[in-house]
Design a protein around this motif. Structure first.
Motif, PDB file in Angstrom:
ATOM      1  N   GLY A 115       0.803  -1.218   0.000  1.00 19.55           N
ATOM      2  CA  GLY A 115       0.000   0.000   0.000  1.00 19.55           C
ATOM      3  C   GLY A 115       0.835   1.266   0.000  1.00 19.55           C
ATOM      4  O   GLY A 115       0.285   2.369  -0.086  1.00 19.55           O
ATOM      5  N   ALA A 116       2.156   1.121   0.102  1.00 23.79           N
ATOM      6  CA  ALA A 116       3.050   2.283   0.106  1.00 23.79           C
ATOM      7  C   ALA A 116       3.546   2.574  -1.307  1.00 23.79           C
ATOM      8  O   ALA A 116       3.881   1.662  -2.061  1.00 23.79           O
ATOM      9  N   GLU A 117       3.608   3.834  -1.629  1.00 24.60           N
ATOM     10  CA  GLU A 117       4.043   4.220  -2.973  1.00 24.60           C
ATOM     11  C   GLU A 117       5.494   3.838  -3.207  1.00 24.60           C
ATOM     12  O   GLU A 117       6.369   4.073  -2.371  1.00 24.60           O
ATOM     13  N   GLY A 118       5.746   3.221  -4.354  1.00 27.57           N
ATOM     14  CA  GLY A 118       7.110   2.910  -4.754  1.00 27.57           C
ATOM     15  C   GLY A 118       7.698   1.670  -4.120  1.00 27.57           C
ATOM     16  O   GLY A 118       8.900   1.403  -4.250  1.00 27.57           O
ATOM     17  N   ILE A 119       6.878   0.874  -3.417  1.00 29.15           N
ATOM     18  CA  ILE A 119       7.357  -0.354  -2.770  1.00 29.15           C
ATOM     19  C   ILE A 119       6.458  -1.513  -3.195  1.00 29.15           C
ATOM     20  O   ILE A 119       5.237  -1.380  -3.233  1.00 29.15           O
ATOM     21  N   ARG A 120       7.091  -2.654  -3.482  1.00 29.29           N
ATOM     22  CA  ARG A 120       6.294  -3.830  -3.847  1.00 29.29           C
ATOM     23  C   ARG A 120       6.921  -5.082  -3.238  1.00 29.29           C
ATOM     24  O   ARG A 120       8.132  -5.299  -3.355  1.00 29.29           O
ATOM     25  N   VAL A 121       6.105  -5.886  -2.576  1.00 32.91           N
ATOM     26  CA  VAL A 121       6.569  -7.175  -2.060  1.00 32.91           C
ATOM     27  C   VAL A 121       6.605  -8.157  -3.221  1.00 32.91           C
ATOM     28  O   VAL A 121       5.585  -8.419  -3.856  1.00 32.91           O
ATOM     29  N   VAL A 122       7.798  -8.697  -3.488  1.00 29.63           N
ATOM     30  CA  VAL A 122       7.962  -9.563  -4.655  1.00 29.63           C
ATOM     31  C   VAL A 122       8.160 -11.032  -4.280  1.00 29.63           C
ATOM     32  O   VAL A 122       8.225 -11.887  -5.168  1.00 29.63           O
ATOM     33  N   GLY A 123       8.279 -11.330  -2.981  1.00 27.73           N
ATOM     34  CA  GLY A 123       8.470 -12.721  -2.599  1.00 27.73           C
ATOM     35  C   GLY A 123       8.409 -12.918  -1.110  1.00 27.73           C
ATOM     36  O   GLY A 123       8.481 -11.956  -0.334  1.00 27.73           O
ATOM     37  N   GLU A 124       8.239 -14.162  -0.689  1.00 24.22           N
ATOM     38  CA  GLU A 124       8.185 -14.523   0.721  1.00 24.22           C
ATOM     39  C   GLU A 124       8.995 -15.796   0.961  1.00 24.22           C
ATOM     40  O   GLU A 124       9.147 -16.619   0.056  1.00 24.22           O
ATOM     41  N   ALA A 125       9.496 -15.929   2.185  1.00 23.72           N
ATOM     42  CA  ALA A 125      10.156 -17.159   2.614  1.00 23.72           C
ATOM     43  C   ALA A 125       9.813 -17.368   4.080  1.00 23.72           C
ATOM     44  O   ALA A 125       9.690 -16.400   4.840  1.00 23.72           O
ATOM     45  N   ALA A 126       9.634 -18.632   4.469  1.00 23.24           N
ATOM     46  CA  ALA A 126       9.230 -18.949   5.833  1.00 23.24           C
ATOM     47  C   ALA A 126      10.402 -19.355   6.714  1.00 23.24           C
ATOM     48  O   ALA A 126      10.218 -19.637   7.899  1.00 23.24           O
ATOM     49  N   ASP A 127      11.616 -19.384   6.161  1.00 27.38           N
ATOM     50  CA  ASP A 127      12.781 -19.790   6.944  1.00 27.38           C
ATOM     51  C   ASP A 127      14.044 -19.226   6.298  1.00 27.38           C
ATOM     52  O   ASP A 127      14.093 -19.030   5.073  1.00 27.38           O
ATOM     53  N   GLY A 128      15.054 -18.988   7.128  1.00 24.28           N
ATOM     54  CA  GLY A 128      16.311 -18.472   6.608  1.00 24.28           C
ATOM     55  C   GLY A 128      16.960 -19.401   5.601  1.00 24.28           C
ATOM     56  O   GLY A 128      17.698 -18.956   4.712  1.00 24.28           O
ATOM     57  N   ALA A 129      16.673 -20.699   5.711  1.00 22.75           N
ATOM     58  CA  ALA A 129      17.252 -21.660   4.773  1.00 22.75           C
ATOM     59  C   ALA A 129      16.735 -21.445   3.353  1.00 22.75           C
ATOM     60  O   ALA A 129      17.386 -21.843   2.382  1.00 22.75           O
ATOM     61  N   ASP A 130      15.554 -20.815   3.234  1.00 28.28           N
ATOM     62  CA  ASP A 130      14.947 -20.609   1.919  1.00 28.28           C
ATOM     63  C   ASP A 130      15.356 -19.295   1.273  1.00 28.28           C
ATOM     64  O   ASP A 130      14.945 -19.003   0.138  1.00 28.28           O
ATOM     65  N   VAL A 131      16.129 -18.486   1.974  1.00 29.01           N
ATOM     66  CA  VAL A 131      16.463 -17.155   1.475  1.00 29.01           C
ATOM     67  C   VAL A 131      17.253 -17.177   0.160  1.00 29.01           C
ATOM     68  O   VAL A 131      16.919 -16.435  -0.768  1.00 29.01           O
ATOM     69  N   PRO A 132      18.286 -18.002   0.010  1.00 34.12           N
ATOM     70  CA  PRO A 132      19.035 -17.964  -1.252  1.00 34.12           C
ATOM     71  C   PRO A 132      18.165 -18.218  -2.476  1.00 34.12           C
ATOM     72  O   PRO A 132      18.273 -17.499  -3.480  1.00 34.12           O
ATOM     73  N   ASP A 133      17.299 -19.229  -2.408  1.00 29.80           N
ATOM     74  CA  ASP A 133      16.425 -19.530  -3.549  1.00 29.80           C
ATOM     75  C   ASP A 133      15.434 -18.402  -3.789  1.00 29.80           C
ATOM     76  O   ASP A 133      15.149 -18.042  -4.939  1.00 29.80           O
ATOM     77  N   ALA A 134      14.910 -17.824  -2.713  1.00 29.17           N
ATOM     78  CA  ALA A 134      13.938 -16.739  -2.860  1.00 29.17           C
ATOM     79  C   ALA A 134      14.587 -15.506  -3.477  1.00 29.17           C
ATOM     80  O   ALA A 134      13.995 -14.849  -4.342  1.00 29.17           O
ATOM     81  N   VAL A 135      15.799 -15.202  -3.069  1.00 29.77           N
ATOM     82  CA  VAL A 135      16.519 -14.050  -3.639  1.00 29.77           C
ATOM     83  C   VAL A 135      16.805 -14.280  -5.113  1.00 29.77           C
ATOM     84  O   VAL A 135      16.647 -13.382  -5.948  1.00 29.77           O
ATOM     85  N   ALA A 136      17.226 -15.497  -5.439  1.00 30.86           N
ATOM     86  CA  ALA A 136      17.513 -15.817  -6.841  1.00 30.86           C
ATOM     87  C   ALA A 136      16.260 -15.739  -7.713  1.00 30.86           C
ATOM     88  O   ALA A 136      16.335 -15.420  -8.901  1.00 30.86           O
ATOM     89  N   ALA A 137      15.095 -15.999  -7.109  1.00 34.75           N
ATOM     90  CA  ALA A 137      13.853 -16.026  -7.876  1.00 34.75           C
ATOM     91  C   ALA A 137      13.234 -14.646  -8.072  1.00 34.75           C
ATOM     92  O   ALA A 137      12.625 -14.381  -9.107  1.00 34.75           O
ATOM     93  N   CYS A 138      13.397 -13.760  -7.068  1.00 36.48           N
ATOM     94  CA  CYS A 138      12.654 -12.492  -7.165  1.00 36.48           C
ATOM     95  C   CYS A 138      13.510 -11.229  -7.152  1.00 36.48           C
ATOM     96  O   CYS A 138      12.976 -10.123  -7.256  1.00 36.48           O
ATOM     97  N   PHE A 139      14.823 -11.335  -7.009  1.00 33.32           N
ATOM     98  CA  PHE A 139      15.743 -10.196  -7.120  1.00 33.32           C
ATOM     99  C   PHE A 139      15.309  -8.995  -6.269  1.00 33.32           C
ATOM    100  O   PHE A 139      15.065  -7.901  -6.797  1.00 33.32           O
ATOM    101  N   PRO A 140      15.201  -9.157  -4.963  1.00 32.11           N
ATOM    102  CA  PRO A 140      14.762  -8.031  -4.128  1.00 32.11           C
ATOM    103  C   PRO A 140      15.864  -6.991  -3.933  1.00 32.11           C
ATOM    104  O   PRO A 140      17.060  -7.290  -4.052  1.00 32.11           O
ATOM    105  N   ASP A 141      15.448  -5.780  -3.619  1.00 31.64           N
ATOM    106  CA  ASP A 141      16.389  -4.724  -3.224  1.00 31.64           C
ATOM    107  C   ASP A 141      16.602  -4.748  -1.714  1.00 31.64           C
ATOM    108  O   ASP A 141      17.675  -4.400  -1.223  1.00 31.64           O
ATOM    109  N   VAL A 142      15.548  -5.133  -0.991  1.00 29.82           N
ATOM    110  CA  VAL A 142      15.579  -5.153   0.476  1.00 29.82           C
ATOM    111  C   VAL A 142      14.937  -6.444   0.965  1.00 29.82           C
ATOM    112  O   VAL A 142      13.922  -6.879   0.423  1.00 29.82           O
ATOM    113  N   VAL A 143      15.542  -7.044   1.985  1.00 34.20           N
ATOM    114  CA  VAL A 143      14.976  -8.226   2.634  1.00 34.20           C
ATOM    115  C   VAL A 143      14.584  -7.850   4.059  1.00 34.20           C
ATOM    116  O   VAL A 143      15.413  -7.338   4.821  1.00 34.20           O
TER     117      VAL A 143
END
Length: 214
Positions: free
Chosen positions: A23-51
């Motif tokens: 709901g904030a201007e200029g920000i979009r949630v592009v992915g989710e992960a339920a555990d730190g172990a899933d972070v590398p795959d999630a980053v590779a899939a959605c290319f976030p700027d901020v986690v």
């Protein structure tokens, strides 16, 4: 557009953050992960700027996940968002490479502002975390001054023995390194403990570490 990845083991928390940030201007949630172990795959899939990273998760916690993520080439920035604000957590998260540390009860506007600020390359700590961190640093500095003042009572030779004790060396190892017999080492240790009014070698080791001599 600032792209955000949410890492939290609670589905409701991720849903609330998604609603807030989308709901904030200029920000979009592009992915989710339920555990730190899933972070590398999630980053590779959605290319976030901020986690946005939780601390306590079932398999890999947020500090370990942050450390691994920040060790990669061109990593996204990380904001730790947690209910656990102990001094140790704050310091370890920042050492791991987090650019921000916020509590989950932070106002929505502050979380949104933190995402924007960190995405622009500026660190962000909530006011209460900043106060805790400053107090922690002050406490450490005071402890170091007190420890150094106490150790100033030792002779140079006793100081060498004290540092060796804090390094985990036994009497024979200390004697070999400093060119003295084991009975002499024992005598020095006894003298050091008496001068500093300590009960054992463990207390001596802690004092040396407080003085930042190791």
């Amino acid at each position: 557009m600032t792209r955000v990845l949410l890492v939290d083991d609670e589905t409701l928390v991720r849903a609330a953050l998604t609603m807030m940030l989308d709901g904030a201007e200029g920000i979009r949630v592009v992915g989710e992960a339920a555990d730190g172990a899933d972070v590398p795959d999630a980053v590779a899939a959605c290319f976030p700027d901020v986690v946005l990273m939780d601390l306590r998760m079932p398999r890999v916690g947020g500090i370990a996940a942050t450390r691994r993520l920040r060790a990669r080439p061109n990593p996204p920035e990380v904001i730790v968002l947690t209910t656990f604000d102990t001094d140790e957590n704050v310091v370890e998260a920042l050492r791991a490479g987090a650019a921000g540390f916020l509590l989950k009860d932070s106002p929505p506007a502050r979380i949104v502002a933190a995402v924007r600020q960190v995405a622009s390359g500026e660190p962000m700590l909530s006011p209460q975390i900043t106060r805790r961190l400053m107090a922690h640093v002050t406490d450490r500095a005071d402890a170091a001054r007190r420890a150094r003042a106490a150790l100033a009572a030792l002779t140079p030779r006793e100081r060498d023995v004290a540092v060796a004790v804090a390094g985990g060396e036994g009497n024979a190892e200390i004697g070999a390194a400093l060119g003295m017999g084991v009975p002499t080492v024992k005598a020095h240790v006894s003298s050091i403990l008496a001068k500093l009014e300590l009960n054992n070698r463990t207390q001596l080791a802690l004092l040396v570490h407080d003085a930042e001599l190791l």
